[in-house]
Scaffold this active site. Sequence first.
Site, PDB file in Angstrom:
ATOM      1  CB  CYS A 114       6.880   1.811   6.248  1.00 31.05           C
ATOM      2  SG  CYS A 114       6.443   0.567   5.043  1.00 31.05           S
ATOM      3  CG  HIS A 248       3.331   4.180   7.480  1.00 35.37           C
ATOM      4  ND1 HIS A 248       3.517   4.381   6.127  1.00 35.37           N
ATOM      5  CD2 HIS A 248       3.396   2.829   7.666  1.00 35.37           C
ATOM      6  CE1 HIS A 248       3.693   3.217   5.536  1.00 35.37           C
ATOM      7  NE2 HIS A 248       3.616   2.255   6.444  1.00 35.37           N
ATOM      8  CG  ASN A 278       2.111   0.756   3.317  1.00 30.59           C
ATOM      9  OD1 ASN A 278       2.930   1.646   3.110  1.00 30.59           O
ATOM     10  ND2 ASN A 278       2.273  -0.149   4.263  1.00 30.59           N
TER      11      ASN A 278
END
Length: 321
Positions: A114, A248, A278
């Site tokens: 990520c 994020h 996500n």
Amino acid sequence: MTYAHILGTGSYLPEKILTNFDLEKMVETTNDWIVERTGIHKRHIAAAHETALTMAEQAARQAMAAANITPADIDLIIIATTTPEKMFPSTACLLQQKLGISGCAAFDLNSTACAGFMYGLSIADQFIRNKTMKHALVIGSEVMSRVVDWNDRTTCVLFGDGAGAVVLGASDKPGILSTHLHADGNYKDVLSLNVGLGKPMDVEQALFIQMTGNQLFKLAVNILGDLFDETLTANRLEKSAVDWLVPHQANIRIILAMAKKLNLPLERVAITLEEQGNTSSASIPLALDKAVRDGRIKRGDMLLLEGFGGGLAWGSALIQY
Ligand SMILES: CC(C)(COP(=O)(O)OP(=O)(O)OC[C@H]1O[C@@H](n2cnc3c(N)ncnc32)[C@H](O)[C@@H]1OP(=O)(O)O)[C@@H](O)C(=O)NCCC(=O)NCCS
């Protein structure tokens, strides 16, 4: 002084949407639990024909159109993806061929998870800053739906698919002011996808994301708080200089804590989590593109981008848009 300036952004989301109510029929969970603990309401899921490559191409073409450049202008392609098309050739090389160009540098960042987009942005920034390259395409593209265990309620409710892209171009106007990258392998087991080719393994087990969610949550809040301090100090700026946080998108409670740390109202945070979940390395450029396209983020705004993920790895960028 040469800066890497964001010339254009683009994104792609698969058509299929999976809501929390759909998930209620798949695992023992509820819409209320997911919304309360994560902030996520729905996520996009790739169709069988959609891959990190096909989505990256769509996002890249949109970003190049916004930047008013053609594929022939690109000197560097970096694709951050945990879910690459193949081990090799890289998804970036496959994209290069689809764009009808050859010769420019192209590679994937597969294992920065990520935080991958932040790593990609920073690498591209170095090449542009030192005048080795003029235009770079930095993409985050993920089909997380193919690496989550759809029987595991602790992970499957969190992730979604999509791609986001930026075109960076050399400019004498301020653009990326600084980037900051970190990692700590001591936390290797907090978040992992253990599939690999260099070691015998139980493939069935290794194919899915493993996560210790509550430990990761606490680590993220602490790490990101320090990262903000580091980023602002490096630029001799106060929190008040930041116009937009582009984080994020892992958990709304982490995002709220970060907004609080910066004294930013939520209207000044680019949030896509509710609708996209996500999307790992795609989440930051997806959030950026949305806020740019709907006119919230404007030229000249000061943006703070941050990402964190498996490794652990984390990074930030301060950017004058
Ligand atoms: C994953 C996360 C949402 C879980 O929220 P939490 O408040 O920490 O919850 P916990 O993991 O402590 O679990 C609490 C309970 O909810 C249960 N639970 C977990 N997932 C659930 C779900 N989808 N539906 C219902 N209950 C669930 C757990 O089994 C646990 O039950 P127990 O108390 O009986 O053992 C949260 O920890 C998080 O977002 N962490 C960061 C994740 C992250 O950033 N990941 C990506 C990094 S790139």
